[in-house]
Design a protein around this motif. Structure first.
Motif, PDB file in Angstrom:
ATOM      1  N   ASP A  27       0.841  -1.196   0.000  1.00 17.42           N
ATOM      2  CA  ASP A  27       0.000   0.000   0.000  1.00 17.42           C
ATOM      3  C   ASP A  27       0.875   1.245   0.000  1.00 17.42           C
ATOM      4  O   ASP A  27       1.685   1.434   0.914  1.00 17.42           O
ATOM      5  CB  ASP A  27      -0.911   0.006   1.233  1.00 17.42           C
ATOM      6  CG  ASP A  27      -1.917  -1.136   1.201  1.00 17.42           C
ATOM      7  OD1 ASP A  27      -2.323  -1.535   0.089  1.00 17.42           O
ATOM      8  OD2 ASP A  27      -2.296  -1.637   2.278  1.00 17.42           O
ATOM      9  N   LEU A  28       0.714   2.060  -1.033  1.00 19.79           N
ATOM     10  CA  LEU A  28       1.517   3.276  -1.170  1.00 19.79           C
ATOM     11  C   LEU A  28       0.621   4.504  -1.111  1.00 19.79           C
ATOM     12  O   LEU A  28      -0.548   4.443  -1.491  1.00 19.79           O
ATOM     13  CB  LEU A  28       2.260   3.296  -2.515  1.00 19.79           C
ATOM     14  CG  LEU A  28       3.125   2.104  -2.883  1.00 19.79           C
ATOM     15  CD1 LEU A  28       3.801   2.360  -4.227  1.00 19.79           C
ATOM     16  CD2 LEU A  28       4.164   1.826  -1.817  1.00 19.79           C
ATOM     17  N   VAL A  29       1.193   5.613  -0.670  1.00 19.98           N
ATOM     18  CA  VAL A  29       0.516   6.893  -0.777  1.00 19.98           C
ATOM     19  C   VAL A  29       1.280   7.718  -1.804  1.00 19.98           C
ATOM     20  O   VAL A  29       2.519   7.707  -1.824  1.00 19.98           O
ATOM     21  CB  VAL A  29       0.411   7.610   0.594  1.00 19.98           C
ATOM     22  CG1 VAL A  29       1.774   7.955   1.165  1.00 19.98           C
ATOM     23  CG2 VAL A  29      -0.457   8.855   0.486  1.00 19.98           C
ATOM     24  N   CYS A  30       0.558   8.375  -2.704  1.00 21.74           N
ATOM     25  CA  CYS A  30       1.170   9.186  -3.760  1.00 21.74           C
ATOM     26  C   CYS A  30       0.734  10.634  -3.573  1.00 21.74           C
ATOM     27  O   CYS A  30      -0.454  10.945  -3.603  1.00 21.74           O
ATOM     28  CB  CYS A  30       0.733   8.662  -5.130  1.00 21.74           C
ATOM     29  SG  CYS A  30       1.383   9.614  -6.524  1.00 21.74           S
ATOM     30  N   ILE A  31       1.706  11.513  -3.362  1.00 18.71           N
ATOM     31  CA  ILE A  31       1.412  12.918  -3.105  1.00 18.71           C
ATOM     32  C   ILE A  31       2.232  13.817  -4.030  1.00 18.71           C
ATOM     33  O   ILE A  31       3.230  13.392  -4.610  1.00 18.71           O
ATOM     34  CB  ILE A  31       1.674  13.289  -1.619  1.00 18.71           C
ATOM     35  CG1 ILE A  31       3.098  12.881  -1.210  1.00 18.71           C
ATOM     36  CG2 ILE A  31       0.638  12.645  -0.704  1.00 18.71           C
ATOM     37  CD1 ILE A  31       3.452  13.223   0.236  1.00 18.71           C
ATOM     38  N   GLY A  32       1.804  15.060  -4.133  1.00 16.02           N
ATOM     39  CA  GLY A  32       2.463  16.052  -4.969  1.00 16.02           C
ATOM     40  C   GLY A  32       1.465  17.154  -5.282  1.00 16.02           C
ATOM     41  O   GLY A  32       0.252  16.971  -5.137  1.00 16.02           O
ATOM     42  N   LEU A  33       1.981  18.295  -5.695  1.00 20.57           N
ATOM     43  CA  LEU A  33       1.119  19.433  -5.982  1.00 20.57           C
ATOM     44  C   LEU A  33       0.241  19.171  -7.204  1.00 20.57           C
ATOM     45  O   LEU A  33       0.565  18.323  -8.048  1.00 20.57           O
ATOM     46  CB  LEU A  33       1.960  20.686  -6.237  1.00 20.57           C
ATOM     47  CG  LEU A  33       2.929  21.133  -5.139  1.00 20.57           C
ATOM     48  CD1 LEU A  33       3.618  22.427  -5.547  1.00 20.57           C
ATOM     49  CD2 LEU A  33       2.212  21.292  -3.808  1.00 20.57           C
ATOM     50  N   THR A  34      -0.858  19.907  -7.322  1.00 28.82           N
ATOM     51  CA  THR A  34      -1.708  19.845  -8.512  1.00 28.82           C
ATOM     52  C   THR A  34      -0.872  20.179  -9.749  1.00 28.82           C
ATOM     53  O   THR A  34      -0.078  21.125  -9.733  1.00 28.82           O
ATOM     54  CB  THR A  34      -2.865  20.859  -8.393  1.00 28.82           C
ATOM     55  OG1 THR A  34      -3.680  20.475  -7.294  1.00 28.82           O
ATOM     56  CG2 THR A  34      -3.716  20.877  -9.655  1.00 28.82           C
ATOM     57  N   GLY A  35      -1.024  19.378 -10.788  1.00 25.64           N
ATOM     58  CA  GLY A  35      -0.286  19.620 -12.033  1.00 25.64           C
ATOM     59  C   GLY A  35       1.059  18.934 -12.108  1.00 25.64           C
ATOM     60  O   GLY A  35       1.753  19.037 -13.122  1.00 25.64           O
ATOM     61  N   SER A  36       1.435  18.203 -11.057  1.00 24.16           N
ATOM     62  CA  SER A  36       2.736  17.523 -11.095  1.00 24.16           C
ATOM     63  C   SER A  36       2.700  16.302 -12.003  1.00 24.16           C
ATOM     64  O   SER A  36       3.740  15.842 -12.467  1.00 24.16           O
ATOM     65  CB  SER A  36       3.173  17.121  -9.679  1.00 24.16           C
ATOM     66  OG  SER A  36       2.228  16.242  -9.090  1.00 24.16           O
ATOM     67  N   GLY A  37       1.500  15.765 -12.267  1.00 22.55           N
ATOM     68  CA  GLY A  37       1.377  14.638 -13.201  1.00 22.55           C
ATOM     69  C   GLY A  37       1.147  13.293 -12.531  1.00 22.55           C
ATOM     70  O   GLY A  37       1.323  12.253 -13.165  1.00 22.55           O
ATOM     71  N   LYS A  38       0.705  13.304 -11.284  1.00 22.97           N
ATOM     72  CA  LYS A  38       0.485  12.048 -10.557  1.00 22.97           C
ATOM     73  C   LYS A  38      -0.517  11.142 -11.277  1.00 22.97           C
ATOM     74  O   LYS A  38      -0.243   9.973 -11.530  1.00 22.97           O
ATOM     75  CB  LYS A  38      -0.032  12.340  -9.132  1.00 22.97           C
ATOM     76  CG  LYS A  38       0.852  13.223  -8.294  1.00 22.97           C
ATOM     77  CD  LYS A  38       0.296  13.433  -6.886  1.00 22.97           C
ATOM     78  CE  LYS A  38      -1.036  14.150  -6.834  1.00 22.97           C
ATOM     79  NZ  LYS A  38      -1.004  15.523  -7.354  1.00 22.97           N
ATOM     80  N   THR A  39      -1.679  11.717 -11.583  1.00 27.04           N
ATOM     81  CA  THR A  39      -2.758  10.929 -12.196  1.00 27.04           C
ATOM     82  C   THR A  39      -2.347  10.393 -13.561  1.00 27.04           C
ATOM     83  O   THR A  39      -2.616   9.233 -13.891  1.00 27.04           O
ATOM     84  CB  THR A  39      -4.034  11.782 -12.337  1.00 27.04           C
ATOM     85  OG1 THR A  39      -4.333  12.375 -11.074  1.00 27.04           O
ATOM     86  CG2 THR A  39      -5.209  10.940 -12.785  1.00 27.04           C
ATOM     87  N   SER A  40      -1.691  11.213 -14.359  1.00 25.87           N
ATOM     88  CA  SER A  40      -1.276  10.775 -15.700  1.00 25.87           C
ATOM     89  C   SER A  40      -0.288   9.617 -15.620  1.00 25.87           C
ATOM     90  O   SER A  40      -0.412   8.631 -16.367  1.00 25.87           O
ATOM     91  CB  SER A  40      -0.644  11.942 -16.464  1.00 25.87           C
ATOM     92  OG  SER A  40      -1.591  12.951 -16.689  1.00 25.87           O
ATOM     93  N   LEU A  41       0.690   9.716 -14.726  1.00 24.76           N
ATOM     94  CA  LEU A  41       1.678   8.641 -14.592  1.00 24.76           C
ATOM     95  C   LEU A  41       1.017   7.342 -14.145  1.00 24.76           C
ATOM     96  O   LEU A  41       1.279   6.274 -14.708  1.00 24.76           O
ATOM     97  CB  LEU A  41       2.770   9.038 -13.591  1.00 24.76           C
ATOM     98  CG  LEU A  41       3.741  10.129 -14.036  1.00 24.76           C
ATOM     99  CD1 LEU A  41       4.705  10.483 -12.906  1.00 24.76           C
ATOM    100  CD2 LEU A  41       4.527   9.717 -15.282  1.00 24.76           C
ATOM    101  N   LEU A  42       0.150   7.429 -13.136  1.00 24.44           N
ATOM    102  CA  LEU A  42      -0.511   6.223 -12.631  1.00 24.44           C
ATOM    103  C   LEU A  42      -1.451   5.629 -13.681  1.00 24.44           C
ATOM    104  O   LEU A  42      -1.520   4.401 -13.835  1.00 24.44           O
ATOM    105  CB  LEU A  42      -1.281   6.536 -11.351  1.00 24.44           C
ATOM    106  CG  LEU A  42      -0.423   6.885 -10.133  1.00 24.44           C
ATOM    107  CD1 LEU A  42      -1.283   7.334  -8.962  1.00 24.44           C
ATOM    108  CD2 LEU A  42       0.454   5.700  -9.726  1.00 24.44           C
ATOM    109  N   SER A  43      -2.139   6.485 -14.437  1.00 26.37           N
ATOM    110  CA  SER A  43      -3.024   5.986 -15.491  1.00 26.37           C
ATOM    111  C   SER A  43      -2.231   5.265 -16.573  1.00 26.37           C
ATOM    112  O   SER A  43      -2.642   4.201 -17.057  1.00 26.37           O
ATOM    113  CB  SER A  43      -3.829   7.135 -16.112  1.00 26.37           C
ATOM    114  OG  SER A  43      -4.703   7.696 -15.143  1.00 26.37           O
TER     115      SER A  43
END
Length: 197
Positions: A27-43
């Motif tokens: 289980d990981l937590v993924c954090i970062g500012l809006t626009g850093s690209g978290k969702t795109s990378l995970l998708s």
């Protein structure tokens, strides 16, 4: 009685090898500012489309499959209204992914630095393996990982912790997969250390 070779091979597979052992899950937590690209990378890691991705409001969870493990990644939105609640979602995490926009303004980079320092020092995260992704390396204004390491003062800050800093972009998902594979190795090492106690 004679069996065709294919049937014999199938029976051998069934009785002698059996099902492959289950992959460990982390289980990981993924954090970062809006626009850093978290969702795109995970998708992209989940082979999902990235055309109409917007900022995450609240949080989302993705099961990201790898050959030797499954990562259950809880991605937390990076907006100011959500950041103050990040720590409520840290419990139960076994590792941390921090994504930053390496091509952002100096002001946003300073904000990302503050958030990373806060996360690295949080009691529920400070002993966990960290993967820091300097995202948007494909943009002309992107800072190198060496520049990020120096600016974020990672060497003194993360002393004694297991951490990885890698460049990333959605256009080079193989490199992102390699970064996550390194994180899985750190998680496995931590599992083994815990087992020795």
């Amino acid at each position: 009685m004679f069996f065709p070779l294919q049937i014999l091979q199938y029976l051998w597979t069934l009785c002698c090898k059996g099902q492959p052992p289950p992959r460990p899950e982390y289980d990981l937590v993924c954090i970062g500012l809006t626009g850093s690209g978290k969702t795109s990378l995970l998708s992209r890691l989940c082979s999902e489309a990235t055309d109409n991705i917007g900022p995450t409001t609240g949080f989302s969870i993705k099961a990201v499959p790898f050959q030797n493990a499954i990562l259950n990644v809880k991605e937390l939105g990076g907006a100011d209204s959500i950041k103050k609640y990040w720590s409520r979602y840290y419990q139960g995490s076994q590792g941390v992914v921090f994504v930053l926009d390496s091509a952002s303004t100096d002001e946003d980079l300073e904000m990302a630095r503050t958030e990373l320092h806060s996360a690295l020092q949080h009691p529920q995260l400070c002993t966990l393996p960290f993967l820091i992704l300097a995202n948007h390396q494909d943009k002309p204004a992107a800072r190198t990982t060496q520049e990020i390491k120096k600016y974020f003062e990672l060497e003194p800050l993360a002393r004694g912790k297991s951490w990885i800093l890698e460049g990333s972009s959605v256009d080079n998902i193989d490199a992102v997969k390699r970064s996550f594979t390194q994180l899985i190795e750190l998680l496995e090492d931590k599992d083994q250390d815990t087992g020795r106690i």
